[in-house]
Motif scaffolding. Structure first.
Motif, PDB file in Angstrom:
ATOM      1  N   SER A  16       4.471 -25.118  -9.449  1.00 34.40           N
ATOM      2  CA  SER A  16       4.316 -26.044  -9.802  1.00 34.40           C
ATOM      3  C   SER A  16       4.865 -25.505 -11.119  1.00 34.40           C
ATOM      4  O   SER A  16       4.883 -24.770 -11.538  1.00 34.40           O
ATOM      5  CB  SER A  16       3.643 -24.110 -10.215  1.00 34.40           C
ATOM      6  OG  SER A  16       2.143 -23.846 -11.049  1.00 34.40           O
TER       7      SER A  16
ATOM      8  N   VAL B 235       0.820 -19.351  -9.251  1.00 35.00           N
ATOM      9  CA  VAL B 235       2.112 -20.461  -9.588  1.00 35.00           C
ATOM     10  C   VAL B 235       3.442 -19.730 -10.467  1.00 35.00           C
ATOM     11  O   VAL B 235       4.519 -20.811 -10.672  1.00 35.00           O
ATOM     12  CB  VAL B 235       0.651 -20.911 -10.963  1.00 35.00           C
ATOM     13  CG1 VAL B 235       0.073 -20.999 -11.163  1.00 35.00           C
ATOM     14  CG2 VAL B 235       1.398 -19.646 -12.441  1.00 35.00           C
TER      15      VAL B 235
ATOM     16  N   GLN C 216      -2.946 -26.417 -10.169  1.00 37.12           N
ATOM     17  CA  GLN C 216      -1.873 -25.378 -10.303  1.00 37.12           C
ATOM     18  C   GLN C 216      -0.599 -25.558  -8.863  1.00 37.12           C
ATOM     19  O   GLN C 216       0.425 -25.771  -9.246  1.00 37.12           O
ATOM     20  CB  GLN C 216      -1.845 -24.324  -9.654  1.00 37.12           C
ATOM     21  CG  GLN C 216      -3.298 -23.664 -10.129  1.00 37.12           C
ATOM     22  CD  GLN C 216      -3.473 -22.408  -9.878  1.00 37.12           C
ATOM     23  OE1 GLN C 216      -2.823 -21.651  -8.568  1.00 37.12           O
ATOM     24  NE2 GLN C 216      -4.313 -21.593  -9.763  1.00 37.12           N
TER      25      GLN C 216
END
Lengths: 549, 302
Positions: free
Chosen positions: A138, A131, A59
């Motif tokens: 990310s 995220v 991630q």
């Protein structure tokens, strides 16, 4: 270190895909001898890889090696099966509102992370929030999800509603990629750097030791109960342990494999394909969808800001023949902006820019590069037609076959009067070049993803302005419009038409020098069985793997 | 070599002084006395002759261009048409080795030159600059000595960035401390030699003494050192190129060729063997000739 270089991101990954997954060697599923008897429990698998980020949490950043290891210790919300079909995994079921803006997922209620935390709607919501937060860094997951994510609501302990700002026809495909393996929110609470080293998932293995850039040790998760639909067994993995080691030199990895010091290696040397069978080694190749491995042209700097020069570069070099030579015929050549097997791939472009030196010369004359210097390179107004190709010379970053390929291309371009300068530099220097727009080209550009939306990630004005993933520095409102419409289009035939048009436009603009598809390439020794790869982006899967005595 | 105690010989007569000046060893003549040459030395001269032709007229020996790729015929073993085989791009390895001599040797010679130049400045400053200069420079050299030379060179490549230019400087700097210490010792010895003392007594100006007496005599052993050093520098430069810190592809530099061939070692031994053999032969030839020169010079000085 959390920073992931934009170049690595360009090289980053994945996506959806549906489709095809034309595997070149053994197909999906079992990599090795399928009929070698009954699986046995126990044993340690030694896996050798060429490189790894210091952060093994996919991630963060999001490069393919992170996703490959992430797949061992995490599960995904949904699963992508053969033909691009989306199937349940952590989500038992889901509904999509008619306007394509609301997704409601119902999760399994008996899955736990290896730290004991329940994997419920709140945990998944935490993963989404993480995220899309720019502070997380990310680039892959965030790049796919953040532009469309509005918010999410926990409707009940195991039901999560996700609201999008605009319809995203590739949303489920993105969730099926190993980049978005679901991790324990308790792990997040420890901070990014701790989680980078010891991420916690609900997968068949758990990370027990991590020496960054050297090795990671994963032990079997004894309570594993969430295998993906394609698996051949249930319950805990067969293997007791995986030793996941970084060995940058491919010849060293190969030697370790043939000496049975390793069970599986990544990216075996191409010249050893021919002798593999004699050594009782199985080669497992699986094409990864998305944008092929290529040399990216920076359209914002001279002389590549002239489309005629870019096209001439493509006509002047016989990439098909050069690729066959450098990789001993082990890779197919991809001429189109999408790898075959990516949804909405346009086969009409399969022979674009076939070798044509006369055409290259004609285009260069047209572009005004009419003079020649004493070395035979073309000149215009006193400038020499020269293009620098920097490549990452850090250990394990550029396979030797690629370097051979670049040198072969360099020789072809010289015949057309183009001076290609190969520039070996470190990852850090490459990042600096990227950030300062100080490059004419970038080698080893690829983007693995299972949707045609990769064209937006790489060539749209949106990507140029906001994501930093448009290394071509290309901007064209016509293309932007096609890509936006394609993403929102729910009718498959309409969608195909829009993406066909977009692919033709990208190809005409000669934005990249196409080379070969990214592939998951494994070499497996004789006593290792049941190695497979996932359909979404081709990540190794060792859940069904076992070792015979 | 004149012993240092002679510095205290303050009672020399003018006659003695004149004869002392006459005793200055002459400049070495390479073609000097006829002496039986060992087969090793003959071989070394042959290697040098081969290298000189390779540097000056590579086209005389090599039939193919070093960069001419032939993707249809990669990794062909040695044969009559390709004496050393072909590499992964189908280039003729023999031609690359021949053309590579220019690159590798010029790096070796230039790096030795850089090393000697730095060493001369430091060595003379330490030898003639008085106690303080000597102390400071000597301690500085000792600090540099505490790093292995190759590590020192690596450090400088890291600072200047990879490339042929920085490789030359890096290897030069890496080898300079050794030369500098040698020169310092030589300068101190010569500075106290009877003929220098004599020149002083005769009232020659310091610059003239330095130019006519100290410099030529202190430098003589450097001819030997330099010859030995070229072999060493070529090995170091190849090592750094092997590590990817020198010549950029597709330059036919020997170390870079070794690095590129390493990945094919199990299937194409010739990619490693021939460039490696040439590096070894060159370093051996330079060392053998250096030792040979040294023996001859010692013979004359004794």
């Amino acid at each position: 270190m959390l920073h992931v270089s934009p170049v690595a991101r360009t090289g980053a990954l994945l996506a959806v895909a549906a489709a095809a997954l034309t595997a070149c060697g053994t197909a999906n599923g079992a990599g090795t001898t399928a009929d070698s008897g009954k699986p046995v429990y126990g044993g340690t698998l030694v896996y050798l890889e060429d490189r790894q980020e210091s952060c093994i949490d996919p991630q963060i950043g999001g490069d393919i090696p992170q996703a490959m290891i992430g797949q061992q210790y995490t599960d995904d919300i949904v699963y992508e099966g053969p033909g691009g079909k989306i199937e349940p995994w952590l989500a038992k079921s889901w509904t999509i509102s008619p306007n394509g803006l609301t997704y409601t997922f119902t999760f399994r209620d008996n899955v736990k992370f290896t730290d004991g935390t329940p994997l419920d709607a709140v945990a998944v919501q935490d993963n989404f929030e993480r995220v899309v937060n720019p502070k997380t860094g990310s680039s892959t997951d965030g790049g796919y999800i953040a532009p469309f994510y509005k918010n999410s609501k926990v409707l009940s302990p195991y039901v999560l509603q996700v609201n999008l700002t605009t319809p995203d026809s590739s949303f489920l495909n993105v969730l099926a990629q190993g980049y978005f393996g679901i991790e324990s929110p308790k792990g997040f609470a420890r901070g990014i750097s701790k989680n980078c080293q010891y991420p916690i998932g609900s997968g068949p293995f758990e990370v027990v030791k991590d020496v960054p850039n050297q090795e990671v040790i994963l032990d079997r998760n004894p309570d594993f109960n969430s295998p993906p639909p394609g698996s051949t067994h249930t319950g805990p993995a067969y293997l007791k342990q995986i030793i996941w080691k970084i060995v940058p030199d491919e010849s060293v990895r190969w030697a370790a494999l043939t000496e049975n010091e390793a069970n599986v290696i990544y990216n075996p040397p191409s010249e050893d394909y021919a002798s593999a069978a004699a050594d009782h080694i199985t080669m497992f190749d699986k094409e990864r969808p998305g944008s092929p491995n290529s040399i990216i042209f920076n359209t914002s700097v001279a002389p590549l800001n002239n489309v005629l020069v870019r096209q001439a570069l493509l006509y002047a070099s016989d990439e098909k023949a050069n690729l066959k030579s450098a990789y001993f015929g082990t890779y197919p050549y991809v001429a189109s902006p999408l790898v075959p097997g990516t949804p909405d791939y346009d086969p009409a472009l399969a022979n674009a820019y076939a070798y044509n030196p006369a055409k290259a010369n004609q285009l260069l004359e047209e572009a005004g590069w009419t003079g020649h210097n004493s070395q035979g390179y073309r000149t215009k107004d006193g400038n020499v037609l020269s293009v620098t190709v920097p490549y990452d010379s850090d250990a394990g970053q550029t396979p030797p076959e690629d370097l051979t390929l670049f040198e072969d291309i360099q020789a072809s371009e010289k015949v057309a009067g183009i001076d290609i300068k190969l520039q070996p530099i470190s990852t850090t220097e490459l990042d600096n070049l990227y950030e300062g727009n100080g490059y004419q080209t970038l080698a080893d550009g690829y983007w693995i993803t299972n949707t045609p939306d990769v064209l937006r990630t790489l060539f749209s004005t949106q990507a140029l302005k906001y994501y930093g993933t448009n290394a071509d520095k290309y901007s064209n409102p016509t293309l932007d419009k096609l890509l936006a419409e394609g993403l929102a289009e729910q009718n498959p035939a309409q969608r195909q038409t829009l993406y066909d048009e977009a692919q033709v436009l990208v190809s005409q603009q000669a934005l990249i020098m196409n080379l070969y598809p990214a592939e998951e390439r494994l070499a497996i020794n004789a006593n290792t069985h049941g190695v497979s790869a996932d359909y979404a982006v081709g990540l190794p899967d060792f859940y069904d793997t076992w070792i015979s005595g | 070599m004149p012993p240092a105690e002679q510095r205290n010989n303050a009672l020399m007569t003018v006659t003695n002084v004149s004869s002392a000046i006459d005793q200055q060893p002459g400049i070495v003549r390479l073609g000097g006395r006829a002496r039986g040459l060992s087969p090793g030395i003959v071989l070394a001269w042959l290697v040098v002759a081969f290298l000189v032709i390779s540097v000056a007229w590579p086209g005389l020996i090599a039939r193919e261009a070093p960069l001419a790729v032939d993707p249809a015929h990669p990794l062909q073993g040695p044969s009559l048409s390709h004496l050393f085989g072909t590499d992964q791009s189908g280039r003729d390895v023999f031609s690359r080795v021949v053309y590579g001599a220019r690159e590798s040797l010029s790096i070796g010679v230039a790096a030795t030159g850089v090393g000697l130049a730095i060493a001369i400045v430091l060595g003379f400053a330490a030898g003639l600059g008085g106690r303080w200069a000597d102390t400071v420079i000597s301690r500085f050299l000792e600090v540099l000595f505490s790093f292995p030379s190759l590590l020192l060179a690596l450090l400088f490549v890291a600072m200047f960035g990879a490339g042929v230019g920085s490789l030359i400087i890096a290897v030069g700097i890496g080898s300079a401390p050794g030369y500098a210490r040698m020169i310092r010792g030589q300068v101190i010895a010569v500075r106290n030699a009877p003929y220098v003392e004599a020149a002083k007594v005769l009232g020659h100006p310091p610059l003239r003494i330095m130019a006519n007496s100290i410099f030529p005599n202190a430098m003589r052993p450097l001819l030997v050192l330099g010859t030995l050093g070229i072999g060493q520098s070529i090995v170091w430069a190849s090592a750094l190129s092997f590590l990817g810190l020198g010549a950029a592809p597709p330059a036919p530099e020997w170390g870079a060729m070794l690095a590129a061939g390493r990945d094919f070692i199990s299937s194409a031994w010739w990619l490693e063997f021939f460039p490696g053999a040439v590096i070894v032969a060159t370093a051996l030839a330079a060392t053998a000739l250096g030792r040979h020169l040294q023996r001859r010079l010692e013979g004359r000085l004794a």
